[in-house]
Scaffold this motif. Structure first.
Motif, short mmCIF file in Angstrom:
data_model
loop_
_atom_site.label_atom_id
_atom_site.label_comp_id
_atom_site.label_asym_id
_atom_site.label_seq_id
_atom_site.Cartn_x
_atom_site.Cartn_y
_atom_site.Cartn_z
N PRO A 127 35.59 34.79 29.26
CA PRO A 127 36.04 36.05 28.68
C PRO A 127 36.16 37.19 29.71
N ALA A 128 37.02 38.15 29.38
CA ALA A 128 37.37 39.23 30.31
C ALA A 128 36.18 40.13 30.67
N GLU A 129 35.25 40.34 29.72
CA GLU A 129 34.27 41.41 29.91
C GLU A 129 33.33 41.20 31.10
N GLY A 130 33.21 39.95 31.58
CA GLY A 130 32.32 39.70 32.72
C GLY A 130 32.96 39.94 34.08
N LEU A 131 34.27 40.18 34.09
CA LEU A 131 35.03 40.19 35.35
C LEU A 131 35.20 41.58 35.96
N TYR A 132 34.96 41.68 37.27
CA TYR A 132 35.12 42.93 38.02
C TYR A 132 35.97 42.67 39.26
N ASN B 226 18.31 36.37 24.18
CA ASN B 226 18.83 37.36 23.23
C ASN B 226 20.13 37.97 23.76
N ARG B 227 21.06 38.23 22.86
CA ARG B 227 22.17 39.11 23.18
C ARG B 227 21.60 40.41 23.71
N ASN B 228 22.26 41.04 24.68
CA ASN B 228 21.82 42.34 25.18
C ASN B 228 22.84 43.39 24.75
N PRO B 229 22.43 44.31 23.84
CA PRO B 229 23.41 45.28 23.33
C PRO B 229 23.98 46.17 24.43
N PHE B 230 23.24 46.33 25.54
CA PHE B 230 23.69 47.24 26.60
C PHE B 230 24.69 46.60 27.56
N THR B 231 24.78 45.28 27.55
CA THR B 231 25.74 44.64 28.47
C THR B 231 26.86 43.94 27.71
N ARG B 232 27.01 44.25 26.41
CA ARG B 232 27.99 43.49 25.62
C ARG B 232 29.42 43.65 26.13
N TYR B 233 29.72 44.76 26.79
CA TYR B 233 31.06 44.95 27.35
C TYR B 233 31.10 44.66 28.86
N TYR B 234 29.95 44.31 29.45
CA TYR B 234 29.86 44.29 30.91
C TYR B 234 29.43 42.95 31.50
N ALA B 235 29.15 41.98 30.66
CA ALA B 235 28.75 40.66 31.14
C ALA B 235 29.01 39.66 30.02
N TYR B 236 29.19 38.40 30.41
CA TYR B 236 29.41 37.32 29.43
C TYR B 236 28.04 36.76 29.05
N HIS B 237 27.72 36.81 27.77
CA HIS B 237 26.43 36.28 27.33
C HIS B 237 26.50 34.76 27.24
N TYR B 238 25.76 34.09 28.13
CA TYR B 238 25.82 32.63 28.19
C TYR B 238 24.39 32.15 28.43
N PRO B 239 23.63 31.95 27.34
CA PRO B 239 22.21 31.63 27.48
C PRO B 239 21.93 30.14 27.65
N TYR B 240 22.98 29.33 27.73
CA TYR B 240 22.80 27.87 27.73
C TYR B 240 22.39 27.36 29.11
N LYS B 241 21.83 26.16 29.10
CA LYS B 241 21.34 25.53 30.34
C LYS B 241 22.44 25.38 31.38
#
Lengths: 246, 246
Positions: B233-238, B119-134
């Motif tokens: 995408p940028a949102e996963g990078l720190y 599932n997409r996580n609404p709390f990390t949408r700006y803080y991590a890249y959602h990549y649920p694939y194998k």
């Protein structure tokens, strides 16, 4: 016609709360908008209860009725593809037509996240209450024992509370440290308006030594809102789980 | 006149990046605005390097010169009380006048957060890249061995990169699972424009079986951007930490 029950998570930061309000962005109106578009007629959803502006949910529960011919295992993906990023459907199941997301609630669990680091944390500013001050966790645990059980919680709800009967049962209150955060968990058969946030505010006053743990009994008996602590801010609060029979 | 070095964290979500741009909200302009107000004259700050729009920092480093008579241990609180919620000064120290936040950098560490939940996580949408694939983590680790070391990283930087010399040294690449997230850590003596995000995109292609780990050598040798993977995408990078001598 079948009735579907959904477990819903949302980031409350950009919502004026759960419930529909004219001209405001709310969780209910966003979900109803998607369902109405899918059904080509107005669909109303029913939730376990409201949450206030900025309050989050990991496990809100809603139900609605549908006559669409979508297989059960396709519903989650269909809804999530149309919903905004700050709402996600975590689980969809079919329930019988007697099920009601609000009237059948047996218990609810709320969690309240408190950021204990000295520095403000820019990443949790919408997701936890920054409270870097000294706290005596033992005193807070002692105070929570006086809150657990069946009590009239008039002292612990907003003056705006509309229900008459203010007797509720708290089954459990937990204090757990998770990294730099203190997590307070409240499980009970129901919670009055602002009750969890006032419980948190009061426990913080106890932790700071402003209220003696044993005085919690007197605060409950007084049925007087001003004797309890302040209402803790919305951003730390999560509706975590809703319990039903089976 | 003394020179102060600050460690700065920021949530990049609402910034057009680190560096000043006309009419845009940037990290540099927000910090300079506060310092300029305090000094009653224009103050310029110097950072270890830029970060792009939506990219976060746990440990950006800046320096500036001041003639204000504020004791060192009061600076952090003074700055944080004036800065917006999404920027926090974590540490302030006095350095000698030779120190330069950009020119003295010895190494940098970046981290990239990937949300692996279905599932997409609404709390990390700006803080991590959602990549649920194998993903085949073993293959990704194998590929990272070919990236570690001193190479010409032309294949792994944006076509917009302005510097001539594209040789950099990567000291280390780590893959760690933290709960539902995969965290990729990159430490090196310097990184080109978009380099970390292209390294991540390429490692994800390797994990998906689209690129063979051993082919990374050929991608490096080709000096051809199209042979590497997409820019993640940028949102996963720190920007996690900047290293200096002592």
């Amino acid at each position: 016609m079948k009735r579907l029950k959904c477990i819903v998570a949302y980031d409350g930061s950009l919502f004026a709360g759960y419930q529909v309000q004219p001209e405001k962005r709310t969780v209910q109106s966003e979900i109803e908008k998607v369902l109405t578009q899918m059904h080509k007629r107005k669909i109303t959803i029913y939730a376990s209860g409201r949450t206030d502006a900025q309050v989050h949910a990991e496990g809100q529960v809603i139900h609605f009725d549908t006559d669409l011919n979508i297989p059960l295992n396709k519903w989650k993906k269909a809804l999530n593809s149309m919903l905004p990023d700050d709402i996600v459907i975590k689980y969809v199941s079919e329930v019988d037509s007697e099920f009601h997301a609000r009237f059948n609630v047996k218990a609810k669990e709320y969690r309240y996240y408190i950021d204990r680091q000295e520095n403000r944390n820019p990443f949790t500013r919408y997701y936890a209450y920054h409270y870097p001050y000294k706290l005596d966790y033992m005193k807070m645990k002692e105070a929570s024992h006086y809150l657990i059980g069946t009590h009239d919680f008039t002292s612990f709800c907003s003056a705006k509370t509309e229900v008459e009967d203010k007797v509720r049962t708290i089954y459990n209150i937990d204090l757990v440290e998770e990294g730099n955060q203190l997590v307070l968990t409240f499980k009970g058969n129901g919670f009055l308006y602002n009750m969890v946030r006032i419980l948190v505010g009061t426990l913080l006053d106890v932790g700071q030594g402003k209220i003696d743990p044993v005085d919690i009994k007197a605060v409950l008996e007084s049925k007087s809102r001003p004797l309890a602590g302040k209402t803790a801010p919305a951003e730390g609060l999560y509706l975590w789980q809703v319990f039903y029979d089976n």
